[in-house]
Design an enzyme around this catalytic site. Sequence first.
Site, PDB file in Angstrom:
ATOM      1  N   GLU A 131      43.382  45.786  27.833  1.00  0.00           N
ATOM      2  CA  GLU A 131      44.888  45.619  28.394  1.00  0.00           C
ATOM      3  C   GLU A 131      45.526  44.563  28.201  1.00  0.00           C
ATOM      4  OE1 GLU A 131      43.916  46.413  32.458  1.00  0.00           O
ATOM      5  OE2 GLU A 131      42.724  48.108  32.251  1.00  0.00           O
ATOM      6  N   PRO A 132      45.544  43.987  26.868  1.00  0.00           N
ATOM      7  CA  PRO A 132      46.400  42.789  26.636  1.00  0.00           C
ATOM      8  C   PRO A 132      47.818  42.948  27.037  1.00  0.00           C
ATOM      9  CG  PRO A 132      46.072  44.018  24.621  1.00  0.00           C
ATOM     10  CD  PRO A 132      45.315  44.739  25.713  1.00  0.00           C
ATOM     11  N   GLY A 133      48.554  41.737  27.559  1.00  0.00           N
ATOM     12  CA  GLY A 133      49.743  41.764  27.805  1.00  0.00           C
ATOM     13  C   GLY A 133      50.376  40.535  26.971  1.00  0.00           C
ATOM     14  N   ARG A 134      50.053  39.311  27.547  1.00  0.00           N
ATOM     15  CA  ARG A 134      50.472  38.169  27.009  1.00  0.00           C
ATOM     16  C   ARG A 134      50.208  37.901  25.479  1.00  0.00           C
ATOM     17  NH1 ARG A 134      50.595  33.768  30.089  1.00  0.00           N
ATOM     18  NH2 ARG A 134      49.473  34.723  31.664  1.00  0.00           N
TER      19      ARG A 134
ATOM     20  N   ARG B 192      57.292  30.968  35.029  1.00  0.00           N
ATOM     21  CA  ARG B 192      55.944  30.572  35.081  1.00  0.00           C
ATOM     22  C   ARG B 192      55.608  29.192  35.322  1.00  0.00           C
ATOM     23  NH1 ARG B 192      53.496  30.451  30.663  1.00  0.00           N
ATOM     24  NH2 ARG B 192      51.398  31.043  31.581  1.00  0.00           N
TER      25      ARG B 192
ATOM     26  N   TYR C 267      53.299  28.985  38.502  1.00  0.00           N
ATOM     27  CA  TYR C 267      51.720  28.525  38.509  1.00  0.00           C
ATOM     28  C   TYR C 267      51.570  27.196  37.605  1.00  0.00           C
ATOM     29  CZ  TYR C 267      51.861  33.216  35.880  1.00  0.00           C
ATOM     30  OH  TYR C 267      52.387  34.224  35.419  1.00  0.00           O
TER      31      TYR C 267
ATOM     32  N   CYS D  94      68.579  25.287  42.648  1.00  0.00           N
ATOM     33  CA  CYS D  94      68.366  24.219  43.755  1.00  0.00           C
ATOM     34  C   CYS D  94      67.100  24.424  44.331  1.00  0.00           C
ATOM     35  CB  CYS D  94      69.606  24.378  44.709  1.00  0.00           C
ATOM     36  SG  CYS D  94      70.944  23.843  44.181  1.00  0.00           S
TER      37      CYS D  94
HETATM   38  C1  LIG Z   1      45.190  44.944  35.560  1.00  0.00           C
HETATM   39  C2  LIG Z   1      45.783  44.190  34.464  1.00  0.00           C
HETATM   40  N1  LIG Z   1      45.604  44.472  33.260  1.00  0.00           N
HETATM   41  C3  LIG Z   1      46.206  43.507  32.363  1.00  0.00           C
HETATM   42  C4  LIG Z   1      46.815  42.548  32.607  1.00  0.00           C
HETATM   43  C5  LIG Z   1      47.404  41.861  31.269  1.00  0.00           C
HETATM   44  O1  LIG Z   1      46.798  40.683  31.387  1.00  0.00           O
HETATM   45  P1  LIG Z   1      47.267  39.406  30.166  1.00  0.00           P
HETATM   46  O2  LIG Z   1      48.596  39.519  30.062  1.00  0.00           O
HETATM   47  O3  LIG Z   1      46.750  38.105  30.680  1.00  0.00           O
HETATM   48  O4  LIG Z   1      46.648  40.050  28.926  1.00  0.00           O
HETATM   49  C6  LIG Z   1      46.964  42.196  33.896  1.00  0.00           C
HETATM   50  C7  LIG Z   1      47.899  40.980  33.995  1.00  0.00           C
HETATM   51  O5  LIG Z   1      47.885  40.492  35.205  1.00  0.00           O
HETATM   52  C8  LIG Z   1      46.669  43.076  34.805  1.00  0.00           C
HETATM   53  O6  LIG Z   1      46.767  43.013  36.256  1.00  0.00           O
END
Ligand SMILES: Cc1ncc(COP(=O)(O)O)c(C=O)c1O
Length: 431
Positions: free
Chosen positions: A283-286, A328, A332, A359
Amino acid sequence: MPARRRADGVLELGGVALVVLARDPRIGTPAYVYDLDAVAAEARELDASFEGAPHLVAYAVKANSAGPIVKTLVERGCGIDVVSGAELRLALRCGVAPSKILYSGVAKTDDELDLAITLGAEGIGAIQVESVEEAARVAARASTHGRVARVSVRINPGVEAEAIDTHSYISTGHDEAKFGVPLASVGEALEQLSRTSSAKIVGLSSHVGSQFTSTDAYLAAARSLFSVAKQVRARTALAFVDTGGGFGIDYGEGCPVRPADFIRATRRLQKESGLDDLALYCEPGRALVAAHAVLLARVIQRKIAPPTAASPERRWTMIDAGMNDLMRPALYQARHRVVPLEATSDAKTRPYRVVGPVCESSDDFGVHDLTDDAREVAILDAGGYGYSMASRYNGRPLPAEVFLKGGKVDGFSARAPLDAWVEDRLRAGGS
Ligand SMILES: Cc1ncc(COP(=O)(O)O)c(C=O)c1O
């Protein structure tokens, strides 16, 4: 490819000179600029790392939910990981098949569950159940609709928080985290689901954090997941194991591993665990989007405070992008490189603290070397958790977005007009 500096000193992304975009009055700044070709290439590379084995790359749409980005990834064969009903609807509108949608999240409402359960003939690919309590709710909702919900149990492998080499706010796989079913309760969740005819267990998943720059924590979680999967499959047929997202990118401090390295190492572990016949989901996002975008900002002014007995001269470069546009760093303590859009190699630079107009003291992008006359800057690697986290705090319109393809602008949406926020606030309470 991430933004790069041409020989003439101009910064470009996807073959387009960013200074031209920053000065285009139709677009305005702050503006996110995304390279769609690079996002597609990123997905292709990750896909190839599975070497033809059954798999699903379920893009975590929370990282960047812009239609052109999501459609690009769906066209490349990605599924989608969603965390809300709205994200689920977006994924469908971007053309993904319901069977390629995973739904994560610790507190899905009944309406959201109903949508996921009743879509198409069989509902979505899997509702990722994150607690024993949720397992019961999913079964009850499915029963109400006379459906069988496909479910995967998201386990919390209890990887020690210290072992997860990332910021505590983006670490999700330790015992104190609200995410996932604790190992000690996995049996109960499975029991609950196997007693009902309204749910079918199709997989087991985990996701332990984000921005990993080594595979250690990811593999530790995968090992734990696979050991549970081995026991479960003796009783229940599983279709997949899902080791989540979290692949890191290089924000300037290095990232020696590519997303493909995570997958190759996970597949080795999967084979060793005797689970090679199951599809491997991730499940990659970033990692699919972050490096292929920048946030453009104009310099509004500089501020110099003379030295005092306690401190040397302090210098700020104040830009028109703030923490509301890119949260971001404030959220964090993330660090993004900030670079000028035009830079000659002999230009004299000095360290400036780059800050936005909001502000809040946390509206601070850190110290960066800039010239005294820089007119515009790019905040690099801003494609993940950038616009998707943006807000209108301080009455600031959401930023513009520009999408590049084939070396030119494929489409853009300008920054919202200032009045939009004023009108919206005046409408509060129906006035
Ligand atoms: C359940 C789940 N899957 C996948 C991701 C994606 O993570 P990343 O963007 O680090 O790949 C997240 C991000 O918080 C998540 O909560």
